[in-house]
Motif scaffolding. Structure first.
Motif, PDB file in Angstrom:
ATOM      1  N   LEU A 163      19.222 -18.710 -82.278  1.00 12.94           N
ATOM      2  CA  LEU A 163      19.489 -19.231 -83.619  1.00 12.94           C
ATOM      3  C   LEU A 163      19.807 -18.080 -84.571  1.00 12.94           C
ATOM      4  N   PRO A 164      20.687 -18.288 -85.554  1.00 13.90           N
ATOM      5  CA  PRO A 164      21.010 -17.206 -86.491  1.00 13.90           C
ATOM      6  C   PRO A 164      19.845 -16.903 -87.435  1.00 13.90           C
ATOM      7  N   LEU A 165      19.571 -15.632 -87.593  1.00 13.54           N
ATOM      8  CA  LEU A 165      18.540 -15.154 -88.518  1.00 13.54           C
ATOM      9  C   LEU A 165      19.151 -14.041 -89.356  1.00 13.54           C
ATOM     10  N   ALA A 166      19.432 -14.351 -90.626  1.00 17.35           N
ATOM     11  CA  ALA A 166      20.056 -13.383 -91.540  1.00 17.35           C
ATOM     12  C   ALA A 166      21.308 -12.770 -90.911  1.00 17.35           C
ATOM     13  N   GLY A 167      22.142 -13.637 -90.335  1.00 18.49           N
ATOM     14  CA  GLY A 167      23.440 -13.183 -89.860  1.00 18.49           C
ATOM     15  C   GLY A 167      23.511 -12.751 -88.418  1.00 18.49           C
ATOM     16  N   ARG A 168      22.368 -12.671 -87.727  1.00 15.33           N
ATOM     17  CA  ARG A 168      22.362 -12.268 -86.318  1.00 15.33           C
ATOM     18  C   ARG A 168      21.425 -13.162 -85.538  1.00 15.33           C
ATOM     19  N   PRO A 169      21.682 -13.363 -84.244  1.00 15.31           N
ATOM     20  CA  PRO A 169      20.756 -14.177 -83.455  1.00 15.31           C
ATOM     21  C   PRO A 169      19.349 -13.592 -83.465  1.00 15.31           C
ATOM     22  N   VAL A 170      18.357 -14.475 -83.400  1.00 14.28           N
ATOM     23  CA  VAL A 170      16.955 -14.051 -83.398  1.00 14.28           C
ATOM     24  C   VAL A 170      16.718 -12.978 -82.342  1.00 14.28           C
ATOM     25  N   LEU A 171      17.232 -13.196 -81.137  1.00 13.54           N
ATOM     26  CA  LEU A 171      16.986 -12.256 -80.044  1.00 13.54           C
ATOM     27  C   LEU A 171      17.623 -10.898 -80.308  1.00 13.54           C
ATOM     28  N   VAL A 172      18.760 -10.891 -80.984  1.00  7.14           N
ATOM     29  CA  VAL A 172      19.386  -9.615 -81.354  1.00  7.14           C
ATOM     30  C   VAL A 172      18.473  -8.854 -82.312  1.00  7.14           C
ATOM     31  N   ARG A 173      17.891  -9.552 -83.267  1.00  4.87           N
ATOM     32  CA  ARG A 173      16.945  -8.908 -84.197  1.00  4.87           C
ATOM     33  C   ARG A 173      15.762  -8.316 -83.430  1.00  4.87           C
ATOM     34  N   THR A 174      15.259  -9.064 -82.444  1.00  6.73           N
ATOM     35  CA  THR A 174      14.139  -8.575 -81.644  1.00  6.73           C
ATOM     36  C   THR A 174      14.524  -7.303 -80.901  1.00  6.73           C
ATOM     37  N   LEU A 175      15.698  -7.314 -80.291  1.00  6.02           N
ATOM     38  CA  LEU A 175      16.142  -6.148 -79.525  1.00  6.02           C
ATOM     39  C   LEU A 175      16.399  -4.947 -80.430  1.00  6.02           C
ATOM     40  N   GLU A 176      16.859  -5.198 -81.646  1.00  9.12           N
ATOM     41  CA  GLU A 176      17.048  -4.100 -82.595  1.00  9.12           C
ATOM     42  C   GLU A 176      15.733  -3.365 -82.827  1.00  9.12           C
ATOM     43  N   ALA A 177      14.640  -4.116 -82.968  1.00 11.16           N
ATOM     44  CA  ALA A 177      13.329  -3.501 -83.187  1.00 11.16           C
ATOM     45  C   ALA A 177      12.918  -2.648 -81.990  1.00 11.16           C
ATOM     46  N   TRP A 178      13.168  -3.148 -80.780  1.00  7.24           N
ATOM     47  CA  TRP A 178      12.769  -2.392 -79.595  1.00  7.24           C
ATOM     48  C   TRP A 178      13.653  -1.184 -79.350  1.00  7.24           C
ATOM     49  N   ARG A 179      14.893  -1.246 -79.798  1.00 11.94           N
ATOM     50  CA  ARG A 179      15.753  -0.061 -79.691  1.00 11.94           C
ATOM     51  C   ARG A 179      15.261   1.065 -80.599  1.00 11.94           C
ATOM     52  N   GLN A 180      14.456   0.707 -81.609  1.00 12.76           N
ATOM     53  CA  GLN A 180      13.924   1.697 -82.538  1.00 12.76           C
ATOM     54  C   GLN A 180      12.508   2.155 -82.176  1.00 12.76           C
ATOM     55  N   THR A 181      11.951   1.627 -81.088  1.00  9.15           N
ATOM     56  CA  THR A 181      10.572   1.940 -80.731  1.00  9.15           C
ATOM     57  C   THR A 181      10.522   3.220 -79.899  1.00  9.15           C
ATOM     58  N   PRO A 182       9.806   4.249 -80.364  1.00 10.60           N
ATOM     59  CA  PRO A 182       9.751   5.520 -79.624  1.00 10.60           C
ATOM     60  C   PRO A 182       9.180   5.332 -78.229  1.00 10.60           C
ATOM     61  N   GLY A 183       9.724   6.092 -77.283  1.00  8.68           N
ATOM     62  CA  GLY A 183       9.207   6.088 -75.926  1.00  8.68           C
ATOM     63  C   GLY A 183       9.778   5.020 -75.025  1.00  8.68           C
ATOM     64  N   VAL A 184      10.443   4.012 -75.575  1.00  8.78           N
ATOM     65  CA  VAL A 184      10.989   2.927 -74.748  1.00  8.78           C
ATOM     66  C   VAL A 184      12.328   3.377 -74.176  1.00  8.78           C
ATOM     67  N   ARG A 185      12.359   3.538 -72.856  1.00 12.59           N
ATOM     68  CA  ARG A 185      13.555   4.052 -72.185  1.00 12.59           C
ATOM     69  C   ARG A 185      14.430   2.945 -71.629  1.00 12.59           C
ATOM     70  N   GLU A 186      13.876   1.768 -71.397  1.00  9.89           N
ATOM     71  CA  GLU A 186      14.680   0.676 -70.859  1.00  9.89           C
ATOM     72  C   GLU A 186      14.163  -0.644 -71.404  1.00  9.89           C
ATOM     73  N   ILE A 187      15.078  -1.593 -71.526  1.00  5.74           N
ATOM     74  CA  ILE A 187      14.734  -2.926 -72.007  1.00  5.74           C
ATOM     75  C   ILE A 187      15.243  -3.937 -70.986  1.00  5.74           C
ATOM     76  N   VAL A 188      14.333  -4.773 -70.508  1.00  6.45           N
ATOM     77  CA  VAL A 188      14.687  -5.858 -69.587  1.00  6.45           C
ATOM     78  C   VAL A 188      14.588  -7.163 -70.361  1.00  6.45           C
ATOM     79  N   VAL A 189      15.666  -7.922 -70.397  1.00  5.86           N
ATOM     80  CA  VAL A 189      15.693  -9.181 -71.141  1.00  5.86           C
ATOM     81  C   VAL A 189      15.690 -10.337 -70.143  1.00  5.86           C
ATOM     82  N   VAL A 190      14.669 -11.164 -70.238  1.00  4.21           N
ATOM     83  CA  VAL A 190      14.576 -12.339 -69.368  1.00  4.21           C
ATOM     84  C   VAL A 190      15.174 -13.510 -70.126  1.00  4.21           C
TER      85      VAL A 190
END
Length: 384
Positions: A28-55
């Motif tokens: 669903l759109p949340l302030a112009g972007r899908p909710v999941l995109v917003r979630t992934l944006e936060a994890w891309r900014q989290t120190p130490g996280v080298r990989e993201i697996v999306v189920v």
């Protein structure tokens, strides 16, 4: 390498069907972007996280790839725990710590997520949580049976973070539990203590339409609208294919240009870039560059769409008017509108296309050239 968390992986669970929201809530759109995109944006900014697996189901992945190339995907299971197991199986064995997070929690604080990973590295398991604010009653058959002491109650959130070997053991031993609502319960059944890491109340899970409204407000963003103007003119040349708004129009002439000459797309792209104050397509695709000679104007438009997203904007409305004596454009109105809607990934009802003649005046009136004028209105999000 981050000294506190080591190599960390994040498993984002986004496999729900969204029955309460009418469609998958994570898209669903949340302030112009899908909710999941917003979630992934936060994890891309989290120190130490080298990989993201999306189920997440396969139908969601093309949209995510537009924002985040290089994501690792896993197929959802029939239950949350099955989805977690599928995602965990895709994580690198080099990961010392693994975070499991709900795809429908887009407002997680990257600093809090990092603190949770650090706590997991130290204690073995940790969860983000907030103190319960309401008085909690235990009820049965419509009556209060007991009032709990809320001073000792915490509402668990995600991420829930673990040292890799601990999560592996919990999933292997108790991964078939049907009543477990989170992974930390499995770790508790191993006899291990789970560290509570204070979070904030913004990190709410989007489950109902009201949750989405609250999340919009919490983003603390304002929306501004800007309109840009675009113009293009091309000569007509016998023997060239004619492209108008991405549609090939049957005719004996086509528009002369360094690209395929689609003046409608050119004018619209310049209008969109104008609304962003981001230059014009001649800068992005200079006519002196022979390597792009004959380039499809659809490719140019897709590059402009990438720039729109980079500016945290979305196209709200486009309107193009082609001025040409021939061929007649009216029979092609709907085909061009549908093409423009697909190219710019917009609803059809927000796309306008029309034509005018030049009343046999000048080069356009003699069918030696054509021009297009276009306007585009963009919705731009920015922090308050």
């Amino acid at each position: 390498m981050n000294k506190e968390t080591g190599f960390s992986s994040a498993v984002i669970v986004a496999g729900g069907s969204g029955t309460r929201m009418g469609r998958p809530k994570q898209m669903l759109p949340l302030a112009g972007r899908p909710v999941l995109v917003r979630t992934l944006e936060a994890w891309r900014q989290t120190p130490g996280v080298r990989e993201i697996v999306v189920v997440t189901p396969e139908e969601n992945r093309p949209e995510l790839d537009k924002y985040f190339p290089g994501l690792i995907y896993a197929q959802p299971g029939a239950t949350r725990l099955e989805s977690v197991k599928n995602g965990f199986a895709k994580t690198s064995v080099q990961a010392q710590t693994v975070a499991v997070h709900d795809g429908a929690r887009p407002l997680v604080n990257p600093a809090a997520a990092h603190a949770c990973l650090a706590a997991a590295a130290q204690y073995g398991a940790a969860v983000l949580a907030v103190p319960v604010k309401d008085t909690v009653k235990v009820g049965a058959e419509g009556f209060v049976q007991q009032t709990l002491d809320r001073a000792s109650l915490w509402a668990a959130q995600t991420p829930q973070c673990y040292r890799r070997e601990i999560l592996a053991a919990a999933l292997e031993k108790f991964g078939d539990e049907k009543d477990a609502t989170d992974e930390s319960q499995l770790v508790e059944k191993l006899g291990l203590k789970v560290r509570l890491v204070p979070s904030d109340y913004k990190n709410n899970k989007i489950t109902t339409p009201e949750d989405l409204v609250f999340a919009e407000a919490l983003l603390e963003e304002k929306t501004i609208y800007r309109t840009g103007f675009g113009f293009d003119l091309h000569r007509l040349e016998p023997g060239r294919k004619m492209f108008v708004g991405g549609v090939e129009i049957p005719y004996t002439k086509g528009f002369l240009g360094h690209s395929d000459g689609d003046l409608v797309l050119h004018a619209l792209c310049d209008a969109i870039l104008g609304a962003l104050c981001a230059g014009e397509i001649g800068i992005l695709f200079p006519p002196t560059d022979n390597s792009i000679k004959g380039i499809s104007s659809v490719t140019i438009a897709k590059k402009v769409l990438e720039i729109v997203r980079a500016h945290r904007a979305e196209i709200d409305h486009i309107d193009a008017t082609i001025i040409t004596e021939e061929p007649k454009m009216k029979p092609h109105y709907e085909a061009v509108r549908r093409s423009l809607a697909a190219i710019f990934e917009m609803p059809l009802e927000q796309v306008s296309f029309k034509s005018k003649s030049h009343e046999h005046v000048g080069e356009i009136g003699r069918a030696e050239a054509a021009m297009c004028q276009a306007v585009a209105t963009l919705k731009i999000r920015s922090s308050l």
